[in-house]
Design an enzyme around this catalytic site. Structure first.
Site, PDB file in Angstrom:
ATOM      1  N   SER A  86       0.841  -1.202   0.000  1.00 41.96           N
ATOM      2  CA  SER A  86       0.000   0.000   0.000  1.00 41.96           C
ATOM      3  C   SER A  86       0.873   1.248   0.000  1.00 41.96           C
ATOM      4  O   SER A  86       1.800   1.382   0.790  1.00 41.96           O
ATOM      5  CB  SER A  86      -0.899  -0.001   1.244  1.00 41.96           C
ATOM      6  N   GLY A  87       0.556   2.178  -0.934  1.00 44.96           N
ATOM      7  CA  GLY A  87       1.321   3.419  -1.041  1.00 44.96           C
ATOM      8  C   GLY A  87       2.466   3.355  -2.024  1.00 44.96           C
ATOM      9  O   GLY A  87       3.207   4.328  -2.177  1.00 44.96           O
ATOM     10  N   THR A 128      -2.266   2.124  -7.864  1.00 44.44           N
ATOM     11  CA  THR A 128      -3.444   2.766  -8.460  1.00 44.44           C
ATOM     12  C   THR A 128      -3.031   3.776  -9.516  1.00 44.44           C
ATOM     13  O   THR A 128      -3.647   3.870 -10.591  1.00 44.44           O
ATOM     14  CB  THR A 128      -4.277   3.452  -7.363  1.00 44.44           C
ATOM     15  N   ASN A 186      -0.985   5.325   2.995  1.00 44.54           N
ATOM     16  CA  ASN A 186      -1.346   5.874   1.691  1.00 44.54           C
ATOM     17  C   ASN A 186      -2.623   6.693   1.832  1.00 44.54           C
ATOM     18  O   ASN A 186      -3.583   6.245   2.449  1.00 44.54           O
ATOM     19  CB  ASN A 186      -1.566   4.718   0.694  1.00 44.54           C
ATOM     20  N   SER A 229      -5.532   4.743  -0.663  1.00 46.84           N
ATOM     21  CA  SER A 229      -5.276   3.301  -0.680  1.00 46.84           C
ATOM     22  C   SER A 229      -6.504   2.547  -1.174  1.00 46.84           C
ATOM     23  O   SER A 229      -7.625   2.784  -0.721  1.00 46.84           O
ATOM     24  CB  SER A 229      -4.897   2.823   0.724  1.00 46.84           C
ATOM     25  N   SER A 230      -6.300   1.615  -2.123  1.00 41.01           N
ATOM     26  CA  SER A 230      -7.394   0.771  -2.612  1.00 41.01           C
ATOM     27  C   SER A 230      -7.746  -0.240  -1.532  1.00 41.01           C
ATOM     28  O   SER A 230      -6.909  -1.041  -1.122  1.00 41.01           O
ATOM     29  CB  SER A 230      -6.977   0.037  -3.895  1.00 41.01           C
ATOM     30  N   GLY A 274      -1.925  -4.451  -1.771  1.00 45.22           N
ATOM     31  CA  GLY A 274      -0.567  -4.884  -1.511  1.00 45.22           C
ATOM     32  C   GLY A 274      -0.487  -5.640  -0.187  1.00 45.22           C
ATOM     33  O   GLY A 274      -1.416  -5.664   0.610  1.00 45.22           O
ATOM     34  N   GLU A 290       0.025  -6.314   3.496  1.00 44.77           N
ATOM     35  CA  GLU A 290      -0.201  -5.375   4.594  1.00 44.77           C
ATOM     36  C   GLU A 290       0.184  -5.993   5.927  1.00 44.77           C
ATOM     37  O   GLU A 290      -0.134  -7.150   6.216  1.00 44.77           O
ATOM     38  CB  GLU A 290      -1.668  -4.935   4.644  1.00 44.77           C
TER      39      GLU A 290
END
Length: 1025
Positions: A137-138, A142, A187, A190-191, A417, A419
């Site tokens: 994440s980050g 995306t 992030n 973040s998705s 991602g 985590e």
């Protein structure tokens, strides 16, 4: 540099010969690949790294490129991307044009290069592909997905219909981000769901449709957020950006702090997020994606219902049942959901919910306060989860392709991602399991593609050692023994299943597994880091501790099935990979955290992928591509090779002196074992291409110039003939026009004094214009300038007089507007002096330039004792004078002071005489050039002193001042000959005046005072005044 050259080529000033030559040179420059830049910014393709097994060398190359703002690097066709956390200006339309249709390795690494290669491969091979974008994440997954979509929106063929499809594809992103993305600690965007999007293309390569699959929306975020995190973006966008009328209809207030579901993370406001602007984007996108007004209203109403549901509070009755304390919120819930739900209260039940469903039966369920809160949160999550699924389905309806003919597909997989949080829930478990499966798929597909390529080319395959994470995937998904199967059993078995019975079951089944540990199974040292309600998995990316606290719903099997379906979809397509790396935890630009990046390199399997790609051979290319690039190095293959490409490559490497162990010849490709071998041939090509460019340029110039010369010679004769005829006709027309004008001018000159007619009108107009033009450049600069005004011709006499008056008024206006208030006062005083003395006193003209008429009172020259006595009267003016005694006319130095009320004659610290203005009868001066004045004073009192006979160097200034102070402009009398004055009451004296060459003052024998003034010529007095 190449872009600048191409811009210059489009300018008309560049000849066609030069343009063609420059185009050739630009193509040569563009063919600088990753090889030519290796010394300047590291290696652009890790496959060409000599120490490819060294993680340190890998990290050094990645860091070197990151420090130069080069965020992309290849590992073969895999793209490694490092998030720069700043704008680099590398995603413009110009950049897209550069990468469009260019060989994958001919330009520096870029997301556009990979997207273009996927697109061209799909079209040429009529096959399906997918791009797997992964990373924590980050890391920028995306954003990478957006850039791929933007590239396809530009490069695909364009029509009005196709543009509509393109717009829907692009605008589906902000909608899905609003409903599926949130701010996390890592992030700001973040998705919180997995997204797989298929883009469908027709046989011409035009985007004609799409389809979106979503996986495991993080529904728990709806009801709970960790500190420093937010709920999904759409809630904040609605509250901050929604129109006032919409918020009133939904029962909402424009303050996120009023809603419990939005403030648990204590960061409703984020500086990097503009919720109002994003709200407008989402509204526009919903309209373009063809959501109806009713759909949009229902969508916003459901969002409002979730916020109202979060503000429903429960208490506990005496029986332990939940009591509702938020009737207003329930009212708004019923209104925005438009349901038939009614809430009833009684002594037996704290809360009864009457639900009308299709079979029309009621369910009455009393809850404890804790169960009611849990049910409230579960309802909120269910509402949002189903709304998100409905939203995805609506988007798919809009993107659906109505044409049933076969389409090729490019898939984009943007999925969560890996985590690791302080508290990792069941959702983190599913997310990390997904990453485990994708890593397994990645290794399988990579090894499979490499092995298939070797076998296809007839090259012996060398097995590559790598970490196989199948043991971890089996730990989670194996039938009857995996964690998911055990969870299913616990949820279905009779009796009361709890979190701890589930954990005990895991400990029983997983005891001894090298990748599983709990507090009970751990050694003494590890137990200190594990709570009793936790278990730890050793993933391929590292250790993660999961908590079993909280109710676990049986959705793991559903997610496992969805993941299996996704794997099947991906296995039918050709894979392409983008690995996104996060350079630091702080989201700061230009900061590269070695420890953090090294960890990501490890768990993303980049070193394993590199080892697979370098399994025996570092470089491989098709014979056609290799021969096309390097054929100039061998005389036999340059400029045209007549045989097959394989034979040409064989002849080329023989000429270059390759040893047998340095290369292998496949069926369609050449395989080169060591990067240094390739670098050597690239260095030779660098030298050769400049020589070739010069030779080709010379030949080409000769060919083009020769043909152009022949064509130009033929054209020159024709042009010369036409040009001469054209010029002769133009010359004849000009001469005819000139004769006509000259005749008319002469005729006008001859009739210039006649009344205006057809014969002289143009001439007279010329005369007027000429005079006015000359007059404009010779206008007088001063009002006193009476000579520079141009003499007008007869026709302009009247106009000249009028213009002169206007110009004089203009000069006067400028002068008047330019003087200050102090200058205005001085001019008024000078005008008064002129009225009194002009033409009446001889030395007045000479005094004009000397008389400053200062408003300064001269207080500093007055003795302090005198000043204290007369200061209250207001000192207006003071001047040094010589006073002549009334008896004997002895001169005495005195100071004459004018106040507002009287005139004083002062001797140092003593006031000698005070003359009230009311007793001042007048002031006499002669008409000669002397500077004497006699103040005539009324002598009604015998004790009163008589008139004053004074001599003053500033005569005109003093006399004007006394007129101003007394406001009596007729006070001054200019006399000729003698002036009589009163010595004392009843006794008189005389002052006689005459002119001579020398000034003198003396007493005559008859007792008069004789004042002799210097003789002045009166001729110039009028001019000077």
């Amino acid at each position: 540099c190449c872009n600048q050259v191409m811009v210059k080529l489009n300018k008309k000033s560049v000849s066609s010969v030069t343009r063609d030559v420059l185009e050739f040179k630009v193509k040569i420059m563009i063919m600088e690949g990753s090889l030519t830049a290796r010394d300047r910014v590291g290696i652009q393709d890790f496959v060409l790294l000599d120490a490819y097994t060294s993680e340190t060398a890998f990290m050094d190359n990645l860091r070197k490129r990151f420090n130069e703002n080069l965020i992309y690097t290849y590992i073969g066709t895999l793209l490694v991307s490092v998030n720069p956390y700043k704008e680099l200006g590398i995603y413009t339309k110009k950049q897209m044009d550069i990468y469009m249709g260019v060989n994958f390795f001919e330009l520096p690494p870029h997301i556009f290069a990979l997207a273009d290669n996927v697109y061209r491969t799909m079209i040429s091979e009529t096959s399906n592909h997918f791009i797997l974008i992964s990373g924590e994440s980050g890391a920028g997954k995306t954003e990478a997905s957006k850039k791929v979509l933007q590239f396809y929106a530009v490069c695909c063929p364009s029509t009005r219909l196709l543009d509509n499809v393109r717009d829907r594809l692009l605008l589906s992103n902000p909608v899905l981000e609003a409903f599926g993305n949130a701010k996390t600690l890592k992030n700001d965007n973040s998705s919180r769901f997995g997204k797989y999007m298929d883009i469908q293309f027709d046989h011409q390569g035009a985007a004609v449709g799409g389809h979106v699959l979503s996986y495991l929306l993080e529904k728990s975020r709806v009801v709970h957020q960790n500190h420093g995190e937010r709920n999904f973006h759409i809630f904040y966008q609605l509250v901050e950006g929604g129109e006032d009328e919409l918020l009133r209809w939904l029962g909402l207030e424009r303050n996120c702090q009023n809603y419990r579901f939005l403030i648990q993370g204590e960061c409703a406001k984020v500086s990097s997020i503009n919720d109002k602007s994003d709200w407008k984007t989402v509204q526009k996108a919903l309209i373009i994606i063809e959501f109806s007004e009713k759909d949009i209203e229902d969508l916003f109403a459901i969002l409002a219902s979730v916020l109202h549901l979060g503000n429903v509070h429960f208490g506990a009755s005496a029986l332990g049942y939940a009591t509702l304390n938020s009737s207003a919120e329930v009212h708004w819930l019923s209104k925005v959901l438009s349901t038939d739900t009614s809430i009833k209260f009684s002594n037996n039940y704290a809360l009864e919910v009457y639900i009308v469903i299709i079979y029309h039966f009621q369910v009455l369920s009393p809850f404890t306060a804790e169960h009611a809160k849990y049910a409230r949160d579960a309802l909120a999550k269910a509402i949002y989860g189903r709304t998100f699924s409905w939203l995805v389905n609506k988007i798919n309806e809009s993107l659906a392709n109505k044409d049933s003919t076969r389409k090729t597909v490019i898939g984009l997989l943007d999925i969560y991602g890996f985590e690791v949080f302080d508290m990792n829930s069941f959702e983190q478990f599913c997310i990390n399991f997904c990453n485990e499966k994708l890593q397994q798929l990645f290794i399988q597909l990579t090894l499979k593609s490499e092995q298939e390529e070797y076998e296809m080319e007839g090259i012996e395959w060398e097995p590559v050692p790598y970490f196989n994470n199948k043991i971890i995937c089996d730990l989670v998904e194996e039938k009857h023994r995996g964690i998911i199967s055990i969870l299913d059993e616990e949820c279905l078995r009779p009796g009361e299943a709890t979190d701890f019975t589930f954990l005990e079951k895991l400990e029983e089944k997983m005891c001894g597994h090298p990748h599983f540990v709990t507090h009970k199974l751990a050694d003494q040292k590890t137990r200190k880091t594990l709570e009793r309600g936790e278990f730890r998995l050793l993933h391929y990316a590292g250790e993660v501790t999961y908590s079993v606290a909280g109710k676990l719903f049986n959705v793991a099997t559903q997610f496992k099935s969805s993941l299996a379906g996704l794997t099947e979809i991906l296995m039918t397509k050709e894979p392409w990979y983008v690995r996104c790396l996060k350079p630091n935890h702080c989201k700061q630009p230009d900061r590269f955290d070695d420890v953090m990046v090294r960890h990501q390199v490890k768990y993303l399997g980049l070193m394993e992928h590199l080892r697979v790609r370098r399994a025996g051979f570092a470089y491989r290319r098709r014979y056609e591509v290799f021969l096309k690039r390097y054929k100039a190095l061998c005389p036999d293959t340059w400029p045209h090779w007549k045989g097959t490409p394989a034979e040409g490559v064989q002849r080329l490497i023989k000429h270059l002196g390759y040893k047998p162990d340095e290369y292998k010849m496949g069926r369609t490709k050449i395989f080169i074992r060591h990067p240094r071998t390739l670098f050597a041939i690239e260095d030779a090509f660098e030298i050769c291409k400049h020589e070739l460019a010069t030779r080709i340029q010379a030949k080409y110039k000769g060919y083009r110039v020769k043909g152009q010369y022949q064509r130009q010679r033929e054209a020159a004769t024709k042009i010369e003939t036409c040009w001469r005829g054209l010029q002769a006709r133009k010359e004849r027309e000009r001469r005819a026009w000139a004769v006509k004008v000259i005749k008319k001018f002469i005729k006008g000159f001859m009739n210039r004094n006649q009344p205006v007619s057809m014969d002289n009108s143009e001439y007279l107009a010329f005369v007027r214009q000429s005079y006015l033009t000359r007059l404009k450049d010779n206008l007088p600069k001063s009002v006193l300038d009476k000579t520079t005004w141009l003499t007008p011709p007869p026709i302009m006499q009247e106009a000249s007089v009028f213009l002169r008056k206007l110009h004089t008024r203009l000069l006067l206006r400028k002068y008047v507007r330019g003087i200050s208030s102090q200058q205005k006062v001085q001019l008024q005083i000078k005008a008064l002096t002129s009225d009194i003395f002009r033409g009446r006193k001889e030395n007045y003209p000479q005094s004009i330039s000397l008389c400053s008429f200062s408003v300064y009172s001269g207080e500093k020259d007055i003795n302090i004792k005198v000043l204290q006595q007369i200061c209250p009267e207001g000192i207006k003016y003071s001047v040094p004078v010589i006073k002549y005694d009334r008896n004997g006319f002895r001169p005495r130095f005195r100071q004459l002071i004018f106040t507002q009320a009287a005139a004083y004659l002062v001797e140092e610290a003593k006031i000698k005489q005070r003359v009230n203005y009311s007793s001042l009868k007048g002031v006499s001066v002669s008409n000669l050039s002397d500077n004497f004045l006699i103040l005539h004073v009324s002598c009604d009192d015998t004790k009163q002193k008589g008139d004053l006979v004074l001599q003053c160097s500033y005569l005109f200034e003093a006399l004007t001042k006394i007129c101003v102070v007394t406001k009596n402009h007729s006070l001054i009398k200019v006399v000729q000959g003698s002036v009589r004055f009163d010595i004392q009451p009843g006794k008189e004296g005389f002052v006689d005046f005459k002119s001579s060459s020398e000034a003198m003052v003396y007493r005559t024998k008859n007792g008069h005072l004789m004042v002799v003034g210097p003789h002045n010529a009166i001729v110039n007095s009028r001019d000077k005044s």
